[in-house]
Design a protein around this motif. Structure first.
Motif, PDB file in Angstrom:
ATOM      1  N   UNK A 241       0.828  -1.215   0.000  1.00  0.00           N
ATOM      2  CA  UNK A 241       0.000   0.000   0.000  1.00  0.00           C
ATOM      3  C   UNK A 241       0.859   1.261   0.000  1.00  0.00           C
ATOM      4  N   UNK A 242       1.942   1.232   0.790  1.00  0.00           N
ATOM      5  CA  UNK A 242       2.842   2.394   0.813  1.00  0.00           C
ATOM      6  C   UNK A 242       3.502   2.564  -0.559  1.00  0.00           C
ATOM      7  N   UNK A 243       3.919   1.451  -1.170  1.00  0.00           N
ATOM      8  CA  UNK A 243       4.530   1.519  -2.498  1.00  0.00           C
ATOM      9  C   UNK A 243       3.520   2.051  -3.526  1.00  0.00           C
ATOM     10  N   UNK A 244       2.261   1.651  -3.390  1.00  0.00           N
ATOM     11  CA  UNK A 244       1.213   2.151  -4.284  1.00  0.00           C
ATOM     12  C   UNK A 244       1.064   3.666  -4.134  1.00  0.00           C
ATOM     13  N   UNK A 245       1.023   4.136  -2.865  1.00  0.00           N
ATOM     14  CA  UNK A 245       0.910   5.594  -2.636  1.00  0.00           C
ATOM     15  C   UNK A 245       2.121   6.343  -3.183  1.00  0.00           C
ATOM     16  N   UNK A 246       3.315   5.758  -3.004  1.00  0.00           N
ATOM     17  CA  UNK A 246       4.524   6.400  -3.531  1.00  0.00           C
ATOM     18  C   UNK A 246       4.451   6.460  -5.066  1.00  0.00           C
ATOM     19  N   UNK A 247       3.953   5.377  -5.675  1.00  0.00           N
ATOM     20  CA  UNK A 247       3.798   5.350  -7.138  1.00  0.00           C
ATOM     21  C   UNK A 247       2.794   6.385  -7.614  1.00  0.00           C
ATOM     22  N   UNK A 248       1.686   6.533  -6.867  1.00  0.00           N
ATOM     23  CA  UNK A 248       0.710   7.565  -7.226  1.00  0.00           C
ATOM     24  C   UNK A 248       1.331   8.958  -7.171  1.00  0.00           C
ATOM     25  N   UNK A 249       2.100   9.180  -6.104  1.00  0.00           N
ATOM     26  CA  UNK A 249       2.732  10.502  -5.956  1.00  0.00           C
ATOM     27  C   UNK A 249       3.690  10.773  -7.111  1.00  0.00           C
ATOM     28  N   UNK A 250       4.460   9.760  -7.507  1.00  0.00           N
ATOM     29  CA  UNK A 250       5.388   9.934  -8.622  1.00  0.00           C
ATOM     30  C   UNK A 250       4.618  10.113  -9.934  1.00  0.00           C
ATOM     31  N   UNK A 251       3.532   9.342 -10.101  1.00  0.00           N
ATOM     32  CA  UNK A 251       2.719   9.443 -11.326  1.00  0.00           C
ATOM     33  C   UNK A 251       2.053  10.794 -11.449  1.00  0.00           C
ATOM     34  N   UNK A 252       1.722  11.397 -10.332  1.00  0.00           N
ATOM     35  CA  UNK A 252       1.106  12.712 -10.338  1.00  0.00           C
ATOM     36  C   UNK A 252       2.160  13.812 -10.382  1.00  0.00           C
ATOM     37  N   UNK A 253       3.415  13.380 -10.488  1.00  0.00           N
ATOM     38  CA  UNK A 253       4.555  14.290 -10.542  1.00  0.00           C
ATOM     39  C   UNK A 253       4.555  15.269  -9.374  1.00  0.00           C
ATOM     40  N   UNK A 254       4.280  14.707  -8.174  1.00  0.00           N
ATOM     41  CA  UNK A 254       4.322  15.533  -6.963  1.00  0.00           C
ATOM     42  C   UNK A 254       5.787  15.684  -6.575  1.00  0.00           C
ATOM     43  N   UNK A 255       6.183  16.900  -6.349  1.00  0.00           N
ATOM     44  CA  UNK A 255       7.576  17.148  -5.979  1.00  0.00           C
ATOM     45  C   UNK A 255       7.626  17.872  -4.637  1.00  0.00           C
ATOM     46  N   UNK A 256       8.801  17.882  -4.071  1.00  0.00           N
ATOM     47  CA  UNK A 256       8.981  18.533  -2.769  1.00  0.00           C
ATOM     48  C   UNK A 256       9.099  20.054  -2.903  1.00  0.00           C
ATOM     49  N   UNK A 257       8.955  20.545  -4.111  1.00  0.00           N
ATOM     50  CA  UNK A 257       9.089  21.984  -4.311  1.00  0.00           C
ATOM     51  C   UNK A 257       7.864  22.735  -3.812  1.00  0.00           C
ATOM     52  N   UNK A 258       6.683  22.092  -3.867  1.00  0.00           N
ATOM     53  CA  UNK A 258       5.485  22.771  -3.349  1.00  0.00           C
ATOM     54  C   UNK A 258       5.268  22.345  -1.900  1.00  0.00           C
ATOM     55  N   UNK A 259       4.541  23.169  -1.178  1.00  0.00           N
ATOM     56  CA  UNK A 259       4.241  22.852   0.222  1.00  0.00           C
ATOM     57  C   UNK A 259       3.409  21.573   0.331  1.00  0.00           C
ATOM     58  N   UNK A 260       2.414  21.448  -0.546  1.00  0.00           N
ATOM     59  CA  UNK A 260       1.553  20.276  -0.526  1.00  0.00           C
ATOM     60  C   UNK A 260       2.324  19.013  -0.897  1.00  0.00           C
TER      61      UNK A 260
ATOM     62  N   UNK B 231       6.289  13.387   2.626  1.00  0.00           N
ATOM     63  CA  UNK B 231       6.690  13.087   4.010  1.00  0.00           C
ATOM     64  C   UNK B 231       5.674  12.154   4.681  1.00  0.00           C
ATOM     65  N   UNK B 232       4.404  12.309   4.348  1.00  0.00           N
ATOM     66  CA  UNK B 232       3.381  11.390   4.888  1.00  0.00           C
ATOM     67  C   UNK B 232       3.652   9.974   4.396  1.00  0.00           C
ATOM     68  N   UNK B 233       3.985   9.807   3.144  1.00  0.00           N
ATOM     69  CA  UNK B 233       4.299   8.488   2.592  1.00  0.00           C
ATOM     70  C   UNK B 233       5.526   7.905   3.294  1.00  0.00           C
TER      71      UNK B 233
END
Length: 137
Positions: free
Chosen positions: A7-26, A32-34
């Protein structure tokens, strides 16, 4: 426990797929939650392993204790002689250790009526009226 890692790997994959980066606050918050969820999964896995080890240890202690109990109680039952006694107060038949009948200092209490039993009071020259013994006057 592998399902937590999945489940954690799935969430990490979603974050990468959504191109979430540490540059934004969100993005920083979500990544960090993952990471924290992965730490929780690690801790839960460690606790699970420790509980399994403790279960095995408790089982072995329980088996050893059962052997000791069997030896102790089996020995006690063989060594003890019991005398059938009728309570002079409630007339309930109880079983006492032979040694207690002969012990003048022993305080005997009926488990049924909770009254004290005085062996010498229920005995006469013909023997004991409550247990039939002739020797403990």
């Amino acid at each position: 426990m592998s399902y937590l890692y999945e489940k954690v790997a799935y969430l990490r994959g979603l974050a990468e797929g959504m191109e979430i980066s540490e540059e934004s606050k969100e993005g920083k918050l979500l990544l960090n939650i993952v990471d924290v969820l992965e730490d929780f999964a690690d801790s839960i896995e460690e606790l699970h392993e420790e509980v399994e080890d403790l279960d095995e240890y408790v089982e072995s202690i329980d088996e050893d204790l059962a052997v000791v109990e069997d030896e102790m109680f089996e020995e006690d039952e063989e060594d003890m002689d019991f005398v059938e006694v009728e309570c002079p107060n409630c007339h309930e038949v109880i079983y006492l250790e032979d040694e207690l009948i002969d012990d003048e200092d022993a305080e005997l209490v009926c488990p049924s009526c909770h009254e004290k039993i005085y062996i010498d009071e229920c005995c006469d020259e013909d023997g004991c009226c409550c247990c039939g013994d002739h020797d403990h006057e």
